[in-house]
Design a protein around this motif. Structure first.
Motif, short mmCIF file in Angstrom:
data_model
loop_
_atom_site.label_atom_id
_atom_site.label_comp_id
_atom_site.label_asym_id
_atom_site.label_seq_id
_atom_site.Cartn_x
_atom_site.Cartn_y
_atom_site.Cartn_z
N VAL A 143 0.84 -1.21 0.00
CA VAL A 143 0.00 0.00 0.00
C VAL A 143 0.87 1.25 0.00
CG1 VAL A 143 -1.64 1.33 1.39
CG2 VAL A 143 -2.02 -1.11 1.02
N LEU A 144 1.92 1.27 0.82
CA LEU A 144 2.84 2.41 0.84
C LEU A 144 3.50 2.59 -0.53
CD1 LEU A 144 4.60 1.98 4.30
CD2 LEU A 144 3.09 3.85 3.62
N ALA A 145 3.95 1.50 -1.11
CA ALA A 145 4.63 1.56 -2.40
C ALA A 145 3.68 2.05 -3.50
CB ALA A 145 5.21 0.20 -2.76
N LEU A 146 2.47 1.55 -3.52
CA LEU A 146 1.52 1.97 -4.55
C LEU A 146 1.12 3.44 -4.37
CD1 LEU A 146 -0.66 -1.25 -4.81
CD2 LEU A 146 1.01 -0.40 -6.46
N ALA A 147 1.00 3.88 -3.13
CA ALA A 147 0.72 5.30 -2.88
C ALA A 147 1.89 6.17 -3.35
CB ALA A 147 0.45 5.53 -1.40
N GLY A 148 3.11 5.71 -3.11
CA GLY A 148 4.28 6.44 -3.57
C GLY A 148 4.37 6.51 -5.08
N ALA A 149 4.06 5.40 -5.75
CA ALA A 149 4.09 5.39 -7.21
C ALA A 149 3.02 6.31 -7.79
CB ALA A 149 3.91 3.96 -7.72
N THR A 150 1.86 6.31 -7.15
CA THR A 150 0.78 7.19 -7.60
C THR A 150 1.18 8.66 -7.46
OG1 THR A 150 -0.86 5.54 -6.96
CG2 THR A 150 -1.64 7.81 -7.26
N ALA A 151 1.77 9.01 -6.33
CA ALA A 151 2.22 10.39 -6.12
C ALA A 151 3.29 10.78 -7.14
CB ALA A 151 2.74 10.55 -4.69
N ALA A 152 4.20 9.85 -7.41
CA ALA A 152 5.28 10.15 -8.36
C ALA A 152 4.73 10.38 -9.77
CB ALA A 152 6.30 9.02 -8.36
N VAL A 153 3.79 9.56 -10.21
CA VAL A 153 3.23 9.71 -11.55
C VAL A 153 2.34 10.95 -11.64
CG1 VAL A 153 1.68 8.64 -13.24
CG2 VAL A 153 3.43 7.28 -12.13
N TRP A 154 1.70 11.31 -10.57
CA TRP A 154 0.83 12.48 -10.55
C TRP A 154 1.63 13.78 -10.53
CZ3 TRP A 154 -2.47 14.25 -5.84
CH2 TRP A 154 -3.38 15.23 -6.23
N SER A 155 2.83 13.73 -9.96
CA SER A 155 3.62 14.95 -9.74
C SER A 155 3.93 15.74 -11.01
CB SER A 155 4.90 14.62 -8.98
OG SER A 155 5.81 13.92 -9.79
N PRO A 156 4.25 15.13 -12.16
CA PRO A 156 4.54 15.96 -13.35
C PRO A 156 3.34 16.76 -13.85
CG PRO A 156 5.47 13.78 -13.62
CD PRO A 156 4.59 13.73 -12.41
#
Length: 181
Positions: free
Chosen positions: A9-22
């Motif tokens: 869950v932490l990893a998927l939340a981090g990946a989501t934040a990273a892809v959303w950031s640009p």
């Protein structure tokens, strides 16, 4: 089991934040998707990037690594994804700092934006997810007929109740022949 779920869950939340950031403002209102990947290695310019050639590409790759790591329950792809996100974000910050003679956060909307915060937070969440995940379970040897003992440095042997009796022509673990008299 619980550690893998929480880490995933932490990893998927981090990946989501990273892809959303640009898709958020990175610096002075300029979105991250407009920075070219080449600019990170040659210097930041005013040239706008296509979405596929932007900083979104390494973050999408990190998200793919995260999905692979979660599916196969491996910590290493998730940790690598976190390093990719943090590495590209820090490299971008260094390049912008070189062009702007320093970077800052302003209350008037100038300076670092929410996209950078999402990318840094996403990278940290990816690393935390990798740390929390327990990974794949290791195969354990199962003992069917009791514990084995090892006399001081010798090979493992099973305890016996006395001398083994077996027919010489049968397999080693076959039961003794029946008495038919």
């Amino acid at each position: 089991m619980i550690r893998n779920v929480v880490g995933s869950v932490l990893a998927l939340a981090g990946a989501t934040a990273a892809v959303w950031s640009p898709f958020r403002a990175w610096y002075d209102g300029r979105h991250g998707r407009t920075y070219r990947i080449d600019d990170l290695f040659t210097g930041i310019t005013d040239a706008r990037a296509e979405v596929i050639g932007s900083i979104l590409l390494p973050f999408a790759f990190a998200a793919l690594l995260t999905l692979v790591g979660v599916v196969i329950r491996s910590r290493w792809p998730v940790a690598l994804a976190g390093l990719v996100v943090l590495g590209f974000t820090v490299l971008w910050m260094v390049r912008v700092g070189q062009v702007e003679d320093g970077i800052g956060v302003g209350s008037d909307g100038r300076g670092l934006g929410t996209g950078v915060a999402l990318a840094l937070g996403g990278g940290v969440l990816l690393l935390l997810g990798a740390l929390v995940m327990s990974g794949r379970p290791k195969p354990h040897a199962t003992r069917v007929d009791g514990p084995a003992t090892r006399p001081s440095g010798g090979p493992r042997t099973r305890p016996t109740d006395g001398p083994a009796t077996r027919p010489s022509d049968g397999p080693p673990d076959s039961p003794p022949p029946e008495d038919r008299t």
